[in-house]
Design an enzyme around this catalytic site. Structure first.
Site, PDB file in Angstrom:
ATOM      1  N   GLY A   1       1.464  -1.296   0.258  1.00 46.14           N
ATOM      2  CA  GLY A   1       0.308  -0.252   0.033  1.00 46.14           C
ATOM      3  C   GLY A   1       0.865   0.903   0.167  1.00 46.14           C
ATOM      4  O   GLY A   1       0.357   2.407   0.355  1.00 46.14           O
TER       5      GLY A   1
ATOM      6  N   ASN B   1       1.423   3.316  -2.381  1.00 44.45           N
ATOM      7  CA  ASN B   1       0.757   4.383  -3.028  1.00 44.45           C
ATOM      8  C   ASN B   1      -0.351   5.504  -2.737  1.00 44.45           C
ATOM      9  O   ASN B   1      -0.512   6.320  -3.041  1.00 44.45           O
ATOM     10  CB  ASN B   1       0.150   3.368  -4.566  1.00 44.45           C
ATOM     11  CG  ASN B   1      -1.281   3.210  -3.424  1.00 44.45           C
ATOM     12  OD1 ASN B   1      -0.821   2.048  -3.095  1.00 44.45           O
ATOM     13  ND2 ASN B   1      -2.494   3.827  -4.272  1.00 44.45           N
ATOM     14  N   SER B   2      -0.538   5.356  -1.268  1.00 40.71           N
ATOM     15  CA  SER B   2      -1.337   6.064  -0.627  1.00 40.71           C
ATOM     16  C   SER B   2      -1.333   6.780   1.334  1.00 40.71           C
ATOM     17  O   SER B   2      -0.816   5.222   0.875  1.00 40.71           O
ATOM     18  CB  SER B   2      -2.814   5.594  -0.833  1.00 40.71           C
ATOM     19  OG  SER B   2      -3.471   6.712  -0.225  1.00 40.71           O
ATOM     20  N   GLY B   3      -1.638   7.720   1.759  1.00 42.76           N
ATOM     21  CA  GLY B   3      -1.742   8.541   2.491  1.00 42.76           C
ATOM     22  C   GLY B   3      -0.226   7.528   3.736  1.00 42.76           C
ATOM     23  O   GLY B   3       0.300   7.981   2.918  1.00 42.76           O
TER      24      GLY B   3
ATOM     25  N   GLY C   1       1.316   4.809   3.543  1.00 43.47           N
ATOM     26  CA  GLY C   1       2.062   4.474   2.315  1.00 43.47           C
ATOM     27  C   GLY C   1       3.596   5.265   2.136  1.00 43.47           C
ATOM     28  O   GLY C   1       4.502   4.895   2.280  1.00 43.47           O
TER      29      GLY C   1
ATOM     30  N   SER D   1      -3.952  -1.179  14.689  1.00 40.57           N
ATOM     31  CA  SER D   1      -4.357   0.679  14.699  1.00 40.57           C
ATOM     32  C   SER D   1      -5.070   0.593  16.846  1.00 40.57           C
ATOM     33  O   SER D   1      -4.978  -0.428  17.222  1.00 40.57           O
ATOM     34  CB  SER D   1      -6.204   0.526  13.817  1.00 40.57           C
ATOM     35  OG  SER D   1      -7.110   1.341  14.815  1.00 40.57           O
TER      36      SER D   1
ATOM     37  N   TYR E   1     -13.384  -4.645  10.931  1.00 40.29           N
ATOM     38  CA  TYR E   1     -12.087  -3.791  11.469  1.00 40.29           C
ATOM     39  C   TYR E   1     -10.995  -4.305  12.538  1.00 40.29           C
ATOM     40  O   TYR E   1     -10.115  -4.370  12.751  1.00 40.29           O
ATOM     41  CB  TYR E   1     -12.233  -2.331  11.295  1.00 40.29           C
ATOM     42  CG  TYR E   1     -10.806  -1.501  11.119  1.00 40.29           C
ATOM     43  CD1 TYR E   1      -9.986  -0.852   9.923  1.00 40.29           C
ATOM     44  CD2 TYR E   1     -10.657  -0.591  12.082  1.00 40.29           C
ATOM     45  CE1 TYR E   1      -8.852  -1.030   9.868  1.00 40.29           C
ATOM     46  CE2 TYR E   1      -9.611  -0.446  12.149  1.00 40.29           C
ATOM     47  CZ  TYR E   1      -8.406   0.287  11.244  1.00 40.29           C
ATOM     48  OH  TYR E   1      -6.971   0.524  10.842  1.00 40.29           O
TER      49      TYR E   1
END
Length: 302
Positions: A18, A20-22, A24, A148, A174
């Protein structure tokens, strides 16, 4: 980023799921800036390439190679792992960063509930496939799993991990997946004790990234409520770079070398919930995960 200051990762190979986002993106930025060869994995190669190009335009010096990887597809995981082992060494650092959060009920390509399937089963399969190559390095290697604080509201239902016989809860699912991340990391730390591989999990903080699209999106909240939630939550939001700092600390801090299996928050060792310290459940979850993966992979002739 202070967490990477003075660190030299020249000659090291890192995998960031991941990327590619946030957080990451910021994790890739920090590792590559320190000289690591970074494999940025993304479901979309195009999205990953855009990030890699921007980071290079920003002056990031390390090599960034984009590879397709869909953690919701066991065939994709196997293809990536097989190609990686044929072309690369290690990795020295495996950052399990990708994830989905509080999404409506859906399923992976292999029939797993999407959140436990992506956040837990997908990363478990990837780590299992790459672990022998990490051990073969004979030099220090680390697995870092982004969990988390939501693990605190989760519980593991070994009999029904995929909500086939109970009412689906987006947040309950989650929480279950993030609790699974910590339990598996602790079990992995136990299984790799005395080896070159160390394992860490972390809570990155509350971050304004695309991960929250299902929480703040129109499918869950009206526009007015969405705006109000955003304003009220803003003081607690971290930037992606601030959120990535704990991932980087887990990946490179020499102070953690003797503490494999710990959980971090704000770059400090913290105690996770009591449920996340249940080593009997950790062993049972590991066994159940292996069993379900074996069944799914048998159907695919993997």
């Amino acid at each position: 980023m202070d967490a990477i200051e003075g660190v030299d990762l020249t000659g090291k190979t890192s995998v960031v799921t991941g990327g590619n986002s946030g957080i990451g993106v910021e994790t890739v930025r920090a590792l590559a800036s320190a000289g690591s060869r970074v494999i940025l994995t993304s479901r979309s190669v195009e999205a990953g390439e855009k990030v890699a190009q921007q980071l290079k335009a920003d002056g990031v010096k390390g090599d960034i190679i984009v590879k397709q990887l869909d953690l919701a597809d066991l065939q994709s995981i196997r293809r990536f792992s097989k190609a990686f082992k044929a072309e690369e060494r290690g990795p020295d650092l495996l950052i399990l960063n990708a994830g989905v959060m509080a999404c409506p009920l859906s399923h992976t390509k292999d029939g797993f509930e999407m959140q436990i399937g992506t956040n837990h089963f997908g990363h478990f399969a990837l780590t299992r496939d790459l672990l022998p190559s990490m051990k073969a390095l004979k030099t220090p290697a680390r697995v870092v799993a982004v969990s988390s604080r939501a693990h605190e509201m989760g519980s593991i239902s070994l009999e029904d991990l995929h909500y086939r016989n109970r009412a689906y809860s987006a947040w309950g699912s989650y929480g279950q997946s993030k609790l699974a991340n910590i339990l598996v990391a602790k079990e992995l730390a136990k299984r790799t004790e005395g080896s070159n591989v160390k394992v860490y999990t972390l809570h990155p903080g509350v971050i304004n990234t695309p991960l929250g699209r299902h929480v703040y999106g129109e499918s869950y909240l009206g526009s007015a409520v969405k705006l109000a939630v955003g304003i009220l939550a803003w003081p607690w939001f971290k930037s992606p770079a601030q959120g990535a700092a704990t991932s980087i600390t887990a990946a490179v801090s020499p102070d953690l070398e003797a503490h494999s299996g710990v959980y971090l928050h704000d770059s400090q060792i913290k105690e996770p919930s009591k449920s996340a310290q249940d080593m009997e459940m950790a062993a049972e979850l590991w066994a159940e995960t292996e069993k379900q993966l074996a069944e799914a992979e048998k159907k695919l002739n993997l």
